[in-house]
Structures are given as structure tokens and as C-alpha cells.
Design a protein around this motif. Structure first.
Motif, short mmCIF file in Angstrom:
data_model
loop_
_atom_site.label_atom_id
_atom_site.label_comp_id
_atom_site.label_asym_id
_atom_site.label_seq_id
_atom_site.Cartn_x
_atom_site.Cartn_y
_atom_site.Cartn_z
N GLY A 1 -41.45 -26.49 41.69
CA GLY A 1 -41.57 -26.86 40.29
C GLY A 1 -42.05 -25.64 39.51
N ALA A 2 -43.14 -25.82 38.75
CA ALA A 2 -43.71 -24.71 38.00
C ALA A 2 -44.67 -23.89 38.85
CB ALA A 2 -44.45 -25.22 36.77
N ALA A 3 -44.96 -24.37 40.07
CA ALA A 3 -45.93 -23.71 40.94
C ALA A 3 -45.25 -22.77 41.91
CB ALA A 3 -46.74 -24.76 41.70
N LEU A 4 -46.06 -21.91 42.51
CA LEU A 4 -45.60 -20.97 43.53
C LEU A 4 -46.39 -21.22 44.80
CD1 LEU A 4 -43.93 -18.44 44.32
CD2 LEU A 4 -45.86 -17.06 43.50
N ASP A 5 -45.69 -21.57 45.89
CA ASP A 5 -46.32 -21.74 47.20
C ASP A 5 -46.27 -20.42 47.95
OD1 ASP A 5 -46.77 -24.43 46.70
OD2 ASP A 5 -44.96 -25.10 47.74
N LEU A 6 -47.39 -20.04 48.54
CA LEU A 6 -47.49 -18.79 49.28
C LEU A 6 -48.09 -19.05 50.67
CD1 LEU A 6 -49.06 -16.60 46.44
CD2 LEU A 6 -46.70 -16.47 47.24
N ALA B 1 -53.14 -17.59 55.58
CA ALA B 1 -53.38 -18.12 54.23
C ALA B 1 -52.24 -19.05 53.86
CB ALA B 1 -53.50 -16.98 53.21
N ASP B 2 -52.59 -20.13 53.17
CA ASP B 2 -51.61 -21.10 52.68
C ASP B 2 -52.15 -21.64 51.38
OD1 ASP B 2 -49.69 -23.00 52.26
OD2 ASP B 2 -50.21 -24.26 53.98
N LEU B 3 -51.52 -21.31 50.25
CA LEU B 3 -52.05 -21.69 48.95
C LEU B 3 -50.96 -21.91 47.92
CD1 LEU B 3 -52.93 -18.77 46.77
CD2 LEU B 3 -52.84 -18.25 49.20
N THR B 4 -51.34 -22.51 46.81
CA THR B 4 -50.43 -22.76 45.69
C THR B 4 -51.06 -22.22 44.41
OG1 THR B 4 -49.41 -24.74 46.64
CG2 THR B 4 -49.35 -24.53 44.26
N LEU B 5 -50.27 -21.49 43.62
CA LEU B 5 -50.66 -21.07 42.28
C LEU B 5 -49.90 -21.95 41.29
CD1 LEU B 5 -50.56 -17.18 42.69
CD2 LEU B 5 -52.58 -18.65 42.61
N ASP B 6 -50.63 -22.67 40.45
CA ASP B 6 -50.04 -23.76 39.68
C ASP B 6 -48.93 -23.34 38.73
OD1 ASP B 6 -51.67 -25.54 40.97
OD2 ASP B 6 -53.17 -25.64 39.36
N GLY B 7 -49.06 -22.22 38.05
CA GLY B 7 -48.07 -21.88 37.03
C GLY B 7 -47.34 -20.58 37.28
N ALA B 8 -47.20 -20.19 38.55
CA ALA B 8 -46.71 -18.85 38.86
C ALA B 8 -45.31 -18.82 39.45
CB ALA B 8 -47.69 -18.16 39.82
N ALA B 9 -44.51 -19.89 39.29
CA ALA B 9 -43.16 -19.91 39.87
C ALA B 9 -42.32 -18.73 39.37
CB ALA B 9 -42.46 -21.23 39.56
N GLY B 10 -42.54 -18.32 38.13
CA GLY B 10 -41.76 -17.24 37.55
C GLY B 10 -41.97 -15.89 38.22
N TRP B 11 -43.04 -15.77 39.01
CA TRP B 11 -43.28 -14.49 39.68
C TRP B 11 -42.13 -14.14 40.61
CZ3 TRP B 11 -49.11 -14.02 41.44
CH2 TRP B 11 -49.93 -14.17 40.32
N LEU B 12 -41.48 -15.13 41.21
CA LEU B 12 -40.37 -14.85 42.11
C LEU B 12 -39.16 -14.30 41.36
CD1 LEU B 12 -40.18 -17.70 44.79
CD2 LEU B 12 -40.71 -15.29 45.13
N ARG B 13 -38.97 -14.72 40.11
CA ARG B 13 -37.80 -14.30 39.35
C ARG B 13 -38.02 -12.95 38.66
NH1 ARG B 13 -38.20 -19.77 37.86
NH2 ARG B 13 -39.07 -19.18 35.83
N GLN C 1 -54.82 -8.62 37.83
CA GLN C 1 -54.69 -9.01 36.42
C GLN C 1 -53.86 -10.28 36.27
OE1 GLN C 1 -56.19 -7.70 33.70
NE2 GLN C 1 -57.31 -6.29 35.03
N ALA C 2 -52.80 -10.42 37.07
CA ALA C 2 -51.92 -11.57 36.95
C ALA C 2 -52.62 -12.87 37.33
CB ALA C 2 -50.68 -11.38 37.82
N LEU C 3 -53.60 -12.80 38.22
CA LEU C 3 -54.32 -14.01 38.65
C LEU C 3 -55.28 -14.53 37.58
CD1 LEU C 3 -55.15 -13.21 42.38
CD2 LEU C 3 -53.71 -15.07 41.54
N ARG C 4 -55.62 -13.71 36.63
CA ARG C 4 -56.57 -14.14 35.60
C ARG C 4 -55.93 -15.21 34.72
NH1 ARG C 4 -60.43 -9.01 34.08
NH2 ARG C 4 -60.80 -8.38 36.25
N GLY C 5 -56.67 -16.30 34.55
CA GLY C 5 -56.16 -17.44 33.80
C GLY C 5 -55.37 -18.42 34.66
N GLU C 6 -55.18 -18.13 35.94
CA GLU C 6 -54.42 -19.01 36.83
C GLU C 6 -55.35 -19.97 37.57
OE1 GLU C 6 -51.25 -19.32 37.14
OE2 GLU C 6 -50.53 -17.57 36.02
N ALA C 7 -54.76 -21.06 38.05
CA ALA C 7 -55.48 -22.04 38.87
C ALA C 7 -54.59 -22.41 40.04
CB ALA C 7 -55.86 -23.27 38.06
N GLY C 8 -55.18 -23.02 41.05
CA GLY C 8 -54.38 -23.41 42.20
C GLY C 8 -55.21 -24.09 43.26
#
Length: 344
Positions: free
Chosen positions: A186-191, A215-227, A237-244
Motif C-alpha cells: 500500500g502506502a507503506a514500505l516493508d523491509l 531486521a524486519d520492519l515497516t515504514l508507514d509512508g515510504a512506498a515511494g522510496w522504491l520508485r 534525513q529521509a527517516l525524519r517525520g516517518e513512523a512505522g
């Protein structure tokens, strides 16, 4: 007057011959269409690669793909380069490696597998020149209409060394097998990441004992990082403001001892971490010492938590478990202050 058997059979043989000729003609047409389609796709792939290389140059970076070729006729579609490289002077980054081969089945062009030959030579700010080698590096990607959907990387026997000229100098770290996986959810990124039998020799410090990482985690709004890549090419810097959510962050020693962390988290715009974590530890003092070396600035916090486990922890499956609350970088065990987590 009755017809002879030879006269009756002639029309049937003639019909069968016409059907066979028609089938042969159909097969020839299909083969021709398939060949034409393959060459069209091959040309389109080459044009898109050329366009991407030109666009990278326009953005200030230079991407090298020596002796680029498209191959795989008739059932696969692949790209090969004798040598690859990236020069990004605006970021002070340069990297080069050996041959690259990618391929996709013609009936499933969205699934691409790749293999890269080493070694890789890397120059980046705040790092010594690095020499990276491996026994085997393979990756796979899944592409859809909106770009990269998932990515996997497997590296066997990776070694990171300080570079001396074009060769490898003193090794800094090595392991048996590294795996990394990322996917849109979805809008999240699984790593997910695993690194087995890691050994590290850091300048000025004794050689560390072998350890395993996972490590196994999800960043809630980072799906766009793959694109589009990590914003600003800077993970901190990119992690600032993120949750997961951390499903598992594990560090273990083959001879005994380990720590597993899980729980939801968020990172403030200033880089302060907050979250509610479950921490399970076996042999706390050994793990505290290793964490203090691997993550600069956390030695005091790790030692404090190790000491608090004895009187505040509960036993679960042979491990001591505590619930740690972190608010804006300040870690607490209930009402007991533990220390601060360094900013990301």
C-alpha cells in the motif's frame, strides 16, 4: 458404377495436405510475429536504457554501461554490460563494478533477475575509499505500471575492505551471506535484512566476536522510496517525520547471547525517536558491549539497560524481557530513566 478406393482417398489426402500447409503457414506467421515482437521489445529496452543514461547525465551524474548489449532471443530479454559505474560529483560519490547481466522471461517482462560481478570500488564523503568483493551477487525486481514494486538482493561472502590503489587493503567487515528485501505494501514500505556470521575489525578497536543481524520492519509512508529512491539520497534525513513498526530487530552471538527488539516507533523532524518497545535479552552484558561498539553513542544506554534487566525484567523462554518507553529520544523503564538515544 462404384468408385475405386484410390479415387475415394484422393480428396481426403488433398484436404489433409491443405490443412497441413495452412498449419505450417500459421506457425511461420506466429514465429515471424514473435521474432518481430522480440526485436521491437529489445529495441525499446535499449532506447529506454539510453534515455535513462542521458537523463542521469543531465542531472549531474554519469552512469557507465560499457559495451551495452540486449540478448536472450527468443524466450528471454536481457541487458548486459561489461562494466558499470556511477559518478555523482555533486554528492561526492563514485562507484564502479564488473560485468552486469539482467534478464526477464519474454512472457513475464516485469520480473527481472540480475547478477553483478565484483569487485566494486566506492568513494563517498566521510568514508575511506572502499573495496567491496563477493563470491556471488544476485538481485531480482518486480516492475509494474507505477515502477518498482519489490526488490531482493542476495550476496554470498561479502567483504568490505579499505582500498589500496585498485586492490583490497585491510578488511573492515565480512560475513557469510547477506540478504535484503523491500516491497511496497500500500502506502507503506516493508523491509527485511539478514546478515549471517558477521565479523568486523574497526580501526582502533579489538576484533569483535562473530554475530548475526536480522531486521524486519515497516515504514508507514515510504512506498515511494522504491520508485524514486531515498529522498535526498540520505537515509537519516529521509527517516525524519516517518513512523512505522519494528517487527524484529535482532542481534545474536553464536556462542550465546542475544537481543530482540520490537514495537511501533516514530521519528520527529529533528531526528528524535519515540516508541514503545519490547526488549528481550539473553546474556545482557555481552550484548551491551557489542551494541556500544556497533552503534556509537549508545554504550552508556546499553550498559544501563543491561544493569536494569536484573531487577526490572521478567523471564520469558529463557530470556529477560522489559518494556522500554522512549519519548523524544529519552528512554525510560517505567519511572526509571535509562538515558538518551542519539538522534538519527
Amino acid at each position: 458404377m462404384a468408385r475405386s478406393s484410390s479415387q475415394a482417398g484422393a480428396p481426403r489426402r488433398s484436404s489433409a495436405a491443405r490443412a497441413l500447409r495452412g498449419l505450417i503457414i500459421l506457425v511461420v506467421i506466429l514465429v515471424a510475429l514473435g521474432a518481430g515482437g522480440w526485436y521491437w521489445l529489445a529495441g525499446e529496452l535499449d532506447r529506454r536504457i539510453a534515455s535513462a543514461l542521458e537523463a542521469a547525465g543531465g542531472g549531474g551524474a554519469t552512469v557507465l554501461c560499457e559495451n551495452r548489449q540486449v540478448f536472450g532471443f527468443p524466450f528471454r530479454l536481457g541487458l548486459s554490460c561489461d562494466r558499470i559505474g556511477v559518478e555523482a560529483p555533486q554528492n561526492g560519490v563514485s562507484a564502479s563494478a564488473g560485468s552486469l547481466r539482467t534478464a526477464a522471461q519474454i512472457y513475464d517482462p516485469s520480473h527481472i533477475v540480475a547478477e553483478l560481478a565484483g569487485p566494486a570500488l566506492v568513494t563517498a564523503p566521510n568514508l575511506p575509499p572502499l573495496h567491496l568483493s563477493w563470491r556471488l551477487m544476485q538481485g531480482s525486481t518486480s516492475l509494474w505500471t507505477q515502477g518498482l514494486e519489490r526488490f531482493s538482493l542476495v550476496v554470498e561472502a561479502p567483504v568490505v575492505s579499505v582500498r589500496e590503489g585498485e586492490g583490497a587493503g585491510a578488511p573492515l567487515a565480512r560475513s557469510e551471506r547477506l540478504e535484503a528485501h523491500a516491497r511496497q505494501n500500500g502506502a507503506a514500505l516493508d523491509l527485511a535484512l539478514t546478515d549471517a556470521a558477521v565479523t568486523a575489525t574497526l580501526p582502533g578497536l579489538p576484533e569483535l566476536p562473530p554475530f548475526d543481524l536480522a531486521a524486519d520492519l515497516t515504514l508507514d509512508g515510504a512506498a515511494g522510496w522504491l520508485r524514486t529512491g531515498v529522498p535526498g539520497a540520505n537515509v537519516s534525513q529521509a527517516l525524519r517525520g516517518e513512523a512505522g513498526t519494528i517487527r524484529l530487530l535482532s542481534l545474536s552471538l553464536p556462542g550465546g547471547g542475544g537481543a530482540q527488539l520490537s514495537g511501533p516507533f516514530r521519528v520527529s523532524q529533528s531526528g528524535e525517536v519515540s516508541g514503545d518497545f519490547r526488549l528481550a535479552v539473553e546474556d545482557p552484558q555481552s550484548i551491551a558491549g557489542l551494541i556500544g561498539v556497533l552503534v556509537p553513542g549508545t554504550g552508556g544506554l546499553a550498559t544501563t539497560i543491561a544493569g536494569a534487566l536484573g531487577f526490572a525484567g521478567r523471564q520469558e523462554d529463557g530470556k529477560t524481557v522489559v518494556d522500554v518507553q522512549v519519548r523524544e529520544g529519552e528512554a525510560r523503564l517505567g519511572f526509571i530513566p535509562l538515558g538518551r538515544i542519539p538522534r538519527i
